[in-house]
Motif scaffolding. Structure first.
Motif, PDB file in Angstrom:
ATOM      1  N   HIS A   1     -39.491 -15.284  41.118  1.00  0.00           N
ATOM      2  CA  HIS A   1     -38.169 -14.580  41.634  1.00  0.00           C
ATOM      3  C   HIS A   1     -37.280 -15.983  41.826  1.00  0.00           C
ATOM      4  O   HIS A   1     -37.707 -16.993  42.551  1.00  0.00           O
ATOM      5  CB  HIS A   1     -38.396 -13.952  42.784  1.00  0.00           C
ATOM      6  N   PHE A   2     -35.998 -15.827  41.485  1.00  0.00           N
ATOM      7  CA  PHE A   2     -35.009 -16.555  41.853  1.00  0.00           C
ATOM      8  C   PHE A   2     -34.096 -15.936  42.687  1.00  0.00           C
ATOM      9  O   PHE A   2     -33.175 -15.362  42.117  1.00  0.00           O
ATOM     10  CB  PHE A   2     -34.414 -17.215  40.646  1.00  0.00           C
ATOM     11  N   GLY A   3     -34.164 -15.879  43.934  1.00  0.00           N
ATOM     12  CA  GLY A   3     -33.285 -15.026  44.726  1.00  0.00           C
ATOM     13  C   GLY A   3     -33.743 -13.383  44.300  1.00  0.00           C
ATOM     14  O   GLY A   3     -34.772 -13.185  44.271  1.00  0.00           O
ATOM     15  N   ALA A   4     -32.445 -12.918  43.806  1.00  0.00           N
ATOM     16  CA  ALA A   4     -32.553 -11.511  43.491  1.00  0.00           C
ATOM     17  C   ALA A   4     -33.031 -11.356  42.150  1.00  0.00           C
ATOM     18  O   ALA A   4     -33.491 -10.236  41.829  1.00  0.00           O
ATOM     19  CB  ALA A   4     -31.332 -10.862  43.680  1.00  0.00           C
ATOM     20  N   ILE A   5     -33.111 -12.371  41.323  1.00  0.00           N
ATOM     21  CA  ILE A   5     -33.374 -12.352  39.857  1.00  0.00           C
ATOM     22  C   ILE A   5     -34.882 -12.282  39.682  1.00  0.00           C
ATOM     23  O   ILE A   5     -35.711 -13.348  40.385  1.00  0.00           O
ATOM     24  CB  ILE A   5     -32.605 -13.418  39.199  1.00  0.00           C
ATOM     25  N   VAL A   6     -35.613 -11.481  39.055  1.00  0.00           N
ATOM     26  CA  VAL A   6     -36.907 -11.556  38.627  1.00  0.00           C
ATOM     27  C   VAL A   6     -36.953 -12.010  37.429  1.00  0.00           C
ATOM     28  O   VAL A   6     -36.950 -11.387  36.287  1.00  0.00           O
ATOM     29  CB  VAL A   6     -37.337 -10.003  38.798  1.00  0.00           C
ATOM     30  N   ALA A   7     -37.476 -13.419  37.336  1.00  0.00           N
ATOM     31  CA  ALA A   7     -37.305 -14.190  35.997  1.00  0.00           C
ATOM     32  C   ALA A   7     -38.608 -13.747  35.138  1.00  0.00           C
ATOM     33  O   ALA A   7     -38.744 -13.616  33.989  1.00  0.00           O
ATOM     34  CB  ALA A   7     -37.394 -15.484  36.124  1.00  0.00           C
ATOM     35  N   VAL A   8     -39.701 -13.539  35.954  1.00  0.00           N
ATOM     36  CA  VAL A   8     -40.945 -13.425  35.167  1.00  0.00           C
ATOM     37  C   VAL A   8     -41.642 -12.314  36.202  1.00  0.00           C
ATOM     38  O   VAL A   8     -41.645 -12.279  37.425  1.00  0.00           O
ATOM     39  CB  VAL A   8     -41.926 -14.533  35.301  1.00  0.00           C
TER      40      VAL A   8
ATOM     41  N   GLY B   1     -39.290 -13.777  22.630  1.00  0.00           N
ATOM     42  CA  GLY B   1     -38.468 -12.738  23.334  1.00  0.00           C
ATOM     43  C   GLY B   1     -36.923 -13.427  23.191  1.00  0.00           C
ATOM     44  O   GLY B   1     -36.791 -14.461  23.044  1.00  0.00           O
ATOM     45  N   PRO B   2     -36.037 -12.246  23.832  1.00  0.00           N
ATOM     46  CA  PRO B   2     -34.712 -12.672  23.765  1.00  0.00           C
ATOM     47  C   PRO B   2     -34.275 -13.696  24.641  1.00  0.00           C
ATOM     48  O   PRO B   2     -35.224 -13.726  25.679  1.00  0.00           O
ATOM     49  CB  PRO B   2     -34.136 -11.368  23.682  1.00  0.00           C
ATOM     50  N   SER B   3     -33.094 -14.287  24.609  1.00  0.00           N
ATOM     51  CA  SER B   3     -32.749 -15.292  25.390  1.00  0.00           C
ATOM     52  C   SER B   3     -32.805 -14.693  26.912  1.00  0.00           C
ATOM     53  O   SER B   3     -32.133 -13.521  26.947  1.00  0.00           O
ATOM     54  CB  SER B   3     -31.397 -15.960  25.023  1.00  0.00           C
ATOM     55  N   GLY B   4     -33.139 -15.312  27.807  1.00  0.00           N
ATOM     56  CA  GLY B   4     -33.393 -14.835  29.296  1.00  0.00           C
ATOM     57  C   GLY B   4     -34.559 -13.904  29.412  1.00  0.00           C
ATOM     58  O   GLY B   4     -34.379 -13.518  30.701  1.00  0.00           O
ATOM     59  N   CYS B   5     -35.556 -13.905  28.740  1.00  0.00           N
ATOM     60  CA  CYS B   5     -36.439 -12.823  29.009  1.00  0.00           C
ATOM     61  C   CYS B   5     -37.626 -13.511  29.946  1.00  0.00           C
ATOM     62  O   CYS B   5     -38.600 -12.866  30.370  1.00  0.00           O
ATOM     63  CB  CYS B   5     -37.073 -12.390  27.882  1.00  0.00           C
ATOM     64  N   GLY B   6     -37.461 -14.776  30.120  1.00  0.00           N
ATOM     65  CA  GLY B   6     -38.423 -15.495  31.145  1.00  0.00           C
ATOM     66  C   GLY B   6     -39.309 -16.308  30.497  1.00  0.00           C
ATOM     67  O   GLY B   6     -40.322 -16.782  31.017  1.00  0.00           O
ATOM     68  N   LYS B   7     -39.221 -16.558  29.130  1.00  0.00           N
ATOM     69  CA  LYS B   7     -40.336 -17.445  28.286  1.00  0.00           C
ATOM     70  C   LYS B   7     -40.384 -18.929  28.975  1.00  0.00           C
ATOM     71  O   LYS B   7     -41.189 -19.356  29.367  1.00  0.00           O
ATOM     72  CB  LYS B   7     -39.603 -17.691  26.908  1.00  0.00           C
ATOM     73  N   THR B   8     -39.047 -19.391  29.219  1.00  0.00           N
ATOM     74  CA  THR B   8     -39.085 -20.905  29.841  1.00  0.00           C
ATOM     75  C   THR B   8     -39.537 -21.118  30.981  1.00  0.00           C
ATOM     76  O   THR B   8     -40.524 -21.800  31.485  1.00  0.00           O
ATOM     77  CB  THR B   8     -37.622 -21.415  29.790  1.00  0.00           C
ATOM     78  N   THR B   9     -39.286 -19.832  32.137  1.00  0.00           N
ATOM     79  CA  THR B   9     -39.871 -20.156  33.101  1.00  0.00           C
ATOM     80  C   THR B   9     -41.414 -19.908  33.219  1.00  0.00           C
ATOM     81  O   THR B   9     -42.117 -20.487  34.060  1.00  0.00           O
ATOM     82  CB  THR B   9     -39.209 -18.892  34.019  1.00  0.00           C
ATOM     83  N   THR B  10     -41.893 -19.073  32.464  1.00  0.00           N
ATOM     84  CA  THR B  10     -43.290 -18.797  32.256  1.00  0.00           C
ATOM     85  C   THR B  10     -43.954 -20.108  32.019  1.00  0.00           C
ATOM     86  O   THR B  10     -45.092 -20.704  32.532  1.00  0.00           O
ATOM     87  CB  THR B  10     -43.894 -17.888  31.125  1.00  0.00           C
TER      88      THR B  10
HETATM   89  N1  ADP Z   1     -33.474 -22.252  38.353  1.00  0.00           N
HETATM   90  C1  ADP Z   1     -33.069 -21.033  37.939  1.00  0.00           C
HETATM   91  N2  ADP Z   1     -32.283 -20.525  39.059  1.00  0.00           N
HETATM   92  C2  ADP Z   1     -31.972 -19.320  38.830  1.00  0.00           C
HETATM   93  N3  ADP Z   1     -32.086 -18.332  37.956  1.00  0.00           N
HETATM   94  C3  ADP Z   1     -32.958 -18.912  37.142  1.00  0.00           C
HETATM   95  C4  ADP Z   1     -33.554 -20.137  37.163  1.00  0.00           C
HETATM   96  N4  ADP Z   1     -34.260 -20.495  35.918  1.00  0.00           N
HETATM   97  C5  ADP Z   1     -34.039 -19.224  35.064  1.00  0.00           C
HETATM   98  N5  ADP Z   1     -33.313 -18.422  35.898  1.00  0.00           N
HETATM   99  C6  ADP Z   1     -33.152 -17.074  35.390  1.00  0.00           C
HETATM  100  O1  ADP Z   1     -34.342 -16.406  35.153  1.00  0.00           O
HETATM  101  C7  ADP Z   1     -34.280 -15.850  33.764  1.00  0.00           C
HETATM  102  C8  ADP Z   1     -35.116 -16.298  32.757  1.00  0.00           C
HETATM  103  O2  ADP Z   1     -34.913 -17.307  32.282  1.00  0.00           O
HETATM  104  P1  ADP Z   1     -35.813 -18.166  31.587  1.00  0.00           P
HETATM  105  O3  ADP Z   1     -37.083 -18.378  31.744  1.00  0.00           O
HETATM  106  O4  ADP Z   1     -34.812 -19.503  31.038  1.00  0.00           O
HETATM  107  O5  ADP Z   1     -35.262 -17.374  29.860  1.00  0.00           O
HETATM  108  P2  ADP Z   1     -35.750 -17.675  28.431  1.00  0.00           P
HETATM  109  O6  ADP Z   1     -36.546 -19.117  28.579  1.00  0.00           O
HETATM  110  O7  ADP Z   1     -36.450 -16.668  27.871  1.00  0.00           O
HETATM  111  O8  ADP Z   1     -34.366 -17.806  27.716  1.00  0.00           O
HETATM  112  C9  ADP Z   1     -32.840 -15.688  33.500  1.00  0.00           C
HETATM  113  O9  ADP Z   1     -32.157 -14.468  33.925  1.00  0.00           O
HETATM  114  C10 ADP Z   1     -32.504 -16.768  33.999  1.00  0.00           C
HETATM  115  O10 ADP Z   1     -30.826 -16.787  34.452  1.00  0.00           O
END
Ligand code: ADP
Ligand code: MG
Lengths: 272, 303, 355
Positions: free
Chosen positions: C13-20, C37-46
């Motif tokens: 979680h990033f604050g209220a955003i559930v990234a993964v 997955g589409p952009s913003g779906c949480g791939k990079t975060t994973t």
């Molecule tokens: N450091 C961060 N702070 C706040 N929100 C983040 C951060 N990194 C990623 N997010 C949010 O988490 C979600 C997933 O991001 P990300 O993993 O980069 O997606 P992807 O790589 O699939 O495009 C997005 O909504 C993004 O805005």
């Protein structure tokens, strides 16, 4: 219309060169007076000589003051860079409660008139029984140079590439190694600019030092200030000539090493 | 899969590594916070205390508003405040009058070498001590100095005109010392006023003056405002130059502080220092409101 | 089979955003595994959580059986190829690649040998002395891969590494990267939003949406048997028809869609459940080609679009629903808007999706 012939442009440029002349005038004529033969202020000088330089080198007190200034400025510069870099890292690289408040806390000294801070520092030094020492002088100067270093280095870190630090960590570098090998090379300009200005500001500090120094243990600008109040012989002109020479070397170094854009940013931010 | 099997998200405790990470900024910020609080902020507190409780004075200290009453009740001191502000206004206005066209002209220089030269000349004096530069002006402006010599040689005056130990001398030297702080903020915004916008305005039939007033001026307003802020606040708090150029005949707040410090009148010096500080803060806050408005306008124009 | 990386109910979680959101994965040794997955779906975060650049809000991460959830990046046997490469601009190609080796205090002779070897491997022999800014985009790409691979990581993490290359170079690098992975045998976890890229290179793909893993399977399976409507729509194209299971038995499945009864081989839900039927445009046959298909109706052609090798036709079935068919252009002769036509597809091409 060809830009070269444009009368408005020509008028502007002519005006610019007048401003340049205005900026250079006191410096140029200080150099002239340094070589004057007269022991009082008269233009044009009746003759030219090096006697005021000779007399300058007899001034033990000025020499000691210069050493003090050098010591304090060096210490204040190094401390600003070390403490400032750490603080800037903390402010830029981490998110935590009260971050904006801290930033304000750090930058507030920039607003406070130097002479007001000088008064406060004197009272404080007397309370702590540290009046007259180089240590209280150092701390006073540090309060003036630190906010500046923090603001320049914060900007430098914001524009440094965060992913390079992550790459270093990913390749096995612990935080300190990452900082040394990857972060530091990226903020070199910021360090150079803030170090440069910290030194100049401390070296040229009168208002904060004025009440903190004892008459037998001064800094150079304060000693010059008192000398000017007592007498106006060209010894000060000779000393000024030397300082102008040093400043010219400094200017050349600055121009050669610092990107004008960075310099501009610092000056526009009120770096003084 | 049954819906009920989905667990609630519970934050992990994470162990010592997570804790370490959460507080990693603390050791970085501690030295700066410690120093700033222990030196600067305590100093400010000491100043306030001293202004109402002069504990270093002879005799038993007691809580008193005497110093405040003395300053606020005496029209002489109001006059000093007035002089301080008047000088700052004049210096700021003159610095703007010299600095704006100069910055504008630098941005118009086509050869980079000359532009750099102008740049260096405007910046380099900062490296020369304020005391030295003030001394230079004493040499130029005194009765037997360069300017009066030239005026007499040109037959313009017979008797030397007094240029130092009065407000004229203070103003000239202050403008010289603070001009770089006016030029550079403006320079950093004139450079951004693209030729495109101006050409567009010219295309639309605006003449030069209109283009300047409607396009360049609003776009450079943020630079002008921050330059004015810096010059104004530095002028009201300057000491060395006004003191030496004024020769004790022009009294401003910083000179008042110096006088009271020499007389070891710490309580009163503290009050004056606080008044000076309050002036600086009020002026900055007021001009920040202006600046914010100007920034917003500049953003709109740029967009 | 050995599992190199395991995620157990990992959330970030990033604050209220559930990234993964409660992601569980088991990635096998030597596998080319993609997160798609589409952009913003949480791939990079994973990926960053696997690499130790980000830390989970909940869940555990295991690397070769050991829990590494809270271990920082510099203590993990993973290496990453960053989205924007993150090559050190102040170091040469050699020093960039040697960075990790130097930190492990390898002797200079070993470092020189390994760097040369890996430069050979990425087809940049003799480039060690170059400055980073002297390299082309493709060459930088290779240096970034070499810099990571030279450390012989247990897992190589790649975050859209080909994203900044132009199309032609990207296609060439895809093949090359796959071949490279085959040669070194390292586990690759590859993040991309480009389905073509994932389908070409991966042994298995995890399709992500809104922070969750929707399906983990091989390329063929993901394409032929998508498990959710999102997967079916994101990978390739599909016609979707909403309906209800009318009959489900060992002999096959019948789904009622408006008035039509669509035959399928299997369904994820019992009779009576609401489902979505999906069929790929290239499986929809028109005219004589539809003869004998298990699903066969008549319809009217609404629109024909010529697209080079293929032709797309939009057909309105007599029962109401519209379908898109994609045919080879030699099978498309005589198709014209307004014409009545037979439409059909095999039961095996019907994919029934729950919900
Ligand atoms: N450091 C961060 N702070 C706040 N929100 C983040 C951060 N990194 C990623 N997010 C949010 O988490 C979600 C997933 O991001 P990300 O993993 O980069 O997606 P992807 O790589 O699939 O495009 C997005 O909504 C993004 O805005
Ligand atoms: Mg991404």
């Amino acid at each position: 219309m060809r830009p070269g012939r444009d009368p408005v442009r020509l008028a502007l440029l002519a005006f610019l060169w007048l401003v340049v002349a205005f900026m250079l005038a006191p410096i140029v004529f200080t150099l002239v007076f340094a070589f004057s033969d007269a022991s009082y202020l008269i233009f044009p000088p009746p003759g030219y000589s090096l006697r005021w330089f000779a007399k300058l080198f007899e001034q033990r007190a000025l020499f000691a003051a210069a050493i003090n200034s050098l010591v304090v400025a060096t210490a204040a510069t190094l401390a600003s860079l070390v403490v400032g870099t750490a603080a800037a890292l903390g402010l830029v690289r981490y998110r935590f409660f009260g971050r904006e408040l801290l930033r304000t806390l750090f930058l507030a000294p920039l607003i406070v008139p130097r002479i007001a801070f000088g008064v406060a520092m004197l009272i404080y030094a007397v309370v702590l029984r540290r009046f007259g020492g180089l240590d209280s002088l150092f701390l006073a100067h540090l309060m003036v140079t630190l906010p500046f270093a923090i603001s320049i280095l914060t900007a430098a870190l914001v524009s440094a590439d965060r992913s390079l630090e992550e790459a270093a960590a990913d390749l096995g570098a612990p935080p300190l190694v990452t900082f040394w090998k990857v972060t530091l090379p990226q903020i070199r300009t910021g360090l150079a600019v803030s170090g440069f200005f910290a030194f100049i500001v401390s070296w040229d500090q009168v208002e904060t030092s004025l009440f903190l120094v004892k008459t037998d243990n001064m800094t150079l600008p304060v000693a010059m200030f008192y000398y000017l109040q007592r007498q106006q012989d060209p010894v000060i002109a000779a000393l000024s000539a030397l300082l102008i020479g040093v400043a010219a070397v400094g200017a050349v170094i600055a121009v050669l090493t610092v990107n004008p854009r960075d310099l501009q940013r610092v000056l526009s931010a009120g770096g003084r | 899969m049954a819906q009920a099997a989905i667990p609630q998200i519970v934050a992990r405790r994470g162990g010592w590594r997570a804790a370490l990470r959460r507080y990693a900024h603390v050791p970085l910020l501690t030295p700066a916070v410690g120093l700033t609080v222990a030196v600067f902020w305590v100093c400010m507190a000491v100043l306030v205390v001293m202004s109402v409780y002069p504990f270093l004075a002879a005799g038993t200290p007691r809580l008193t508003l005497a110093a405040w009453q003395r300053l606020l009740g005496d029209p002489y001191y109001w006059g000093v405040v007035g002089t301080t502000l008047r000088l700052a206004f004049v210096v700021t206005a003159l610095a703007l009058a010299l600095g704006y066209p100069a910055a504008y002209a630098i941005s118009k220089i086509q050869r980079p070498g000359w532009a750099l030269a102008a740049y260096v000349v405007l910046f380099a004096p900062i490296l020369v001590s304020v005391v030295v530069r003030t001394y230079g002006w004493l040499l130029l402006l005194s009765n037997t100095g360069v300017v009066n010599y030239l005026l007499r040689a040109a037959g313009l005056v017979r008797e030397p005109i007094p240029l130092i130990f009065n407000e004229t001398g203070i103003i000239i030297a202050m403008v010289h010392i603070l001009l770089p702080f006016m030029v550079f903020p403006i320079l950093s915004v004139v450079g951004q006023v693209g030729g495109d916008l101006k050409e567009a305005a010219m295309d639309l039939g605006a003449n030069r003056w209109v283009t300047f007033r409607r396009v360049t001026l609003p776009l450079t307003a943020p630079g002008v405002i921050s330059g004015c802020q810096i010059v104004f606040t530095l002028t009201i708090s300057a000491f060395v130059t006004p003191f030496l150029m004024g020769g004790g005949r022009v009294q401003i707040l910083s000179g008042l502080i110096y006088r009271d410090m020499e007389a070891v009148n710490l309580g009163f010096a503290s009050v004056v220092a606080l008044v000076l500080l309050a002036l600086a803060v009020v002026i900055l806050a007021a001009s920040n409101v202006l600046a914010r408005r100007a920034y917003r306008r500049a953003e709109v124009e740029r967009a | 089979m050995d599992v190199d990386v395991e995620l157990r109910e990992v959330s970030k979680h990033f604050g209220a955003i559930v990234a993964v959101d409660r992601v569980s994965l088991a990635i096998r040794r030597g596998e080319f595994f993609s997160l798609l997955g589409p952009s913003g779906c949480g791939k990079t975060t994973t990926l960053r959580m696997i690499g130790g650049l980000e830390f989970p809000t909940a869940g555990e991460i295991l690397l070769r059986g050991a829990v590494v959830t809270d271990l920082p990046a510099y203590r993990r046997a993973t290496n990453m190829v960053f989205q924007h490469l993150a090559l050190f601009p102040h170091l040469t190609v050699f020093e960039n690649i040697a960075f990790g080796l130097r930190l492990r205090r390898e002797p200079p002779s070993v470092i020189a040998r390994k760097v040369d070897g890996v430069l050979q491997l990425v087809d940049l022999p003799g480039y060690g002395g170059r400055e980073i800014h002297q390299l082309s985009g493709g060459q930088k790409q290779r240096v970034a891969i070499a810099r990571a691979l030279v450390n012989e990581p247990a897992v190589l993490l790649l975050d859209e590494p080909l994203g900044s290359l132009d199309l032609k170079l990207r296609l060439a690098m895809q093949t090359e990267l796959k071949a490279l992975q085959h040669r070194v045998g390292t586990t690759f976890i590859y993040v991309t939003h480009d389905q073509g890229e994932a389908l070409t290179m991966s042994d298995r793909i995890a399709v992500m949406n809104l922070g969750r893993v929707e399906q983990v399977a091989t390329s063929q399976e993901i394409y032929a048997r998508p498990r959710t409507r999102f997967v079916a729509g994101f990978i390739g194209e599909a016609n979707f028809l909403d309906g209800r299971v009318a009959h489900a038995g060992p002999d096959g499945v019948l789904v009622a869609v408006n008035g039509l009864r669509v035959r399928a081989e299997a369904a994820p839900a019992p009779a009576g459940a609401a489902v979505t039927v999906s069929v790929r445009p290239e499986h929809v046959k028109l005219g004589v080609a539809a003869d004998g298909a298990a699903n066969r109706w008549t319809g009217r052609i609404e629109e024909v679009t010529f697209m080079g090798a293929v032709v797309r036709a939009r057909v309105a079935l007599d029962g109401g629903p519209r379908l898109v068919a994609e045919l080879h252009n030699d099978a498309a002769a005589g198709l014209a808007p307004g014409a009545a036509v037979a439409v059909g597809w095999a039961a095996g091409h019907t994919v029934v999706l729950a919900g």
